[in-house]
Scaffold this motif. Sequence first.
Motif, PDB file in Angstrom:
ATOM      1  N   TYR A  85      -8.752   1.571  -2.380  1.00  0.00           N
ATOM      2  CA  TYR A  85      -7.952   1.271  -1.186  1.00  0.00           C
ATOM      3  C   TYR A  85      -6.520   0.930  -1.575  1.00  0.00           C
ATOM      4  O   TYR A  85      -5.561   1.362  -0.923  1.00  0.00           O
ATOM      5  N   GLY A  86      -6.377   0.165  -2.647  1.00  0.00           N
ATOM      6  CA  GLY A  86      -5.038  -0.178  -3.110  1.00  0.00           C
ATOM      7  C   GLY A  86      -4.263   1.041  -3.575  1.00  0.00           C
ATOM      8  O   GLY A  86      -3.064   1.174  -3.300  1.00  0.00           O
ATOM      9  N   GLU A  87      -4.942   1.953  -4.262  1.00  0.00           N
ATOM     10  CA  GLU A  87      -4.282   3.176  -4.719  1.00  0.00           C
ATOM     11  C   GLU A  87      -3.808   4.007  -3.538  1.00  0.00           C
ATOM     12  O   GLU A  87      -2.693   4.543  -3.551  1.00  0.00           O
ATOM     13  N   TRP A  88      -4.639   4.146  -2.531  1.00  0.00           N
ATOM     14  CA  TRP A  88      -4.253   4.937  -1.360  1.00  0.00           C
ATOM     15  C   TRP A  88      -2.987   4.384  -0.696  1.00  0.00           C
ATOM     16  O   TRP A  88      -2.185   5.128  -0.141  1.00  0.00           O
ATOM     17  N   LEU A  89      -2.825   3.071  -0.772  1.00  0.00           N
ATOM     18  CA  LEU A  89      -1.663   2.449  -0.134  1.00  0.00           C
ATOM     19  C   LEU A  89      -0.415   2.491  -1.002  1.00  0.00           C
ATOM     20  O   LEU A  89       0.698   2.652  -0.493  1.00  0.00           O
ATOM     21  N   PHE A  90      -0.572   2.335  -2.312  1.00  0.00           N
ATOM     22  CA  PHE A  90       0.590   2.058  -3.159  1.00  0.00           C
ATOM     23  C   PHE A  90       0.818   3.041  -4.295  1.00  0.00           C
ATOM     24  O   PHE A  90       1.735   2.837  -5.093  1.00  0.00           O
ATOM     25  N   ASP A  91       0.030   4.125  -4.412  1.00  0.00           N
ATOM     26  CA  ASP A  91       0.191   4.991  -5.577  1.00  0.00           C
ATOM     27  C   ASP A  91       1.340   5.985  -5.447  1.00  0.00           C
ATOM     28  O   ASP A  91       1.636   6.733  -6.380  1.00  0.00           O
TER      29      ASP A  91
END
Length: 273
Positions: free
Chosen positions: A26-32
């Motif tokens: 979820y973090g990757e989808w937001l900040f990658d």
Amino acid sequence: MVSLKPIKRSKLRIFAGKKVYRLKRYGEWLFDGKRYARKRLDEKLPYVVKKHRTPLLRQLKDVDMQLQKNKITNLKIASKRLHKIVIEPGETFSYWRLIGNTTKRKGYVDGMILHYGKVTVGTGGGLCQMSNLIYWITLHTPLTVTERYRHSYDVFPDSNRSQPFGSGATCAYNYLDLQIKNETQTPFQLVVYLTDSHLTGEWHSTVPPTRTYEIYEKEHHFTRELWGGYVRHNSIHRKVYDVDGNQVDDEFVTENHAITMYEPFLTYEGDTE
């Protein structure tokens, strides 16, 4: 030589691990910083780059056929989330970002799931058939697979195999994702749909293809491991041809290593591709 051994983990370890990996995704989808494909066109792009289909029902040893039928329900729901999605140049297709979590509230039902080499049941089971198909047709395009996971276990012996072993992509929401980047200058569109008997996938584009591809395997063999089981190995390659049929490249794609859940030399009778 890669050597594998079955891993035993507690239910608590597996549960906690899933939570951690899902949060990480979820973090990757937001900040990658990736531009994820989300646009859908009502009309199909004019040129078919690659098309393939796989049967919806297969008779698998010791597997309830009702799970196969339930899989069809799950594939119908998931296909609606992927059908006619366009990957613009520079964008990345994420299998799970488009499909979302496979919950009962969305209509998903129990289907077959392979878990640490064993056949189990879970909501939304059977969607690996979709990720396998998308990965296979993508190998026949200039699109770039940037994330793909192989099966760690080879559960069923070959039966009328038409593709090399290990030419699919396993999936598990959301940490085992299939991601494909469009590094070309041309939009590509995914078309997926079900007929009465098959799941069909197609890549379309705005221009006719200038390359064709032949996927093949090398170094296919089994090894007997010290712990008593067998591991299956191969590497996947593809030959690239221009519009006149001349070979212009021969590319390494990936390698596969999987623990077999059967006696290979009793059931495997050579290449069935």
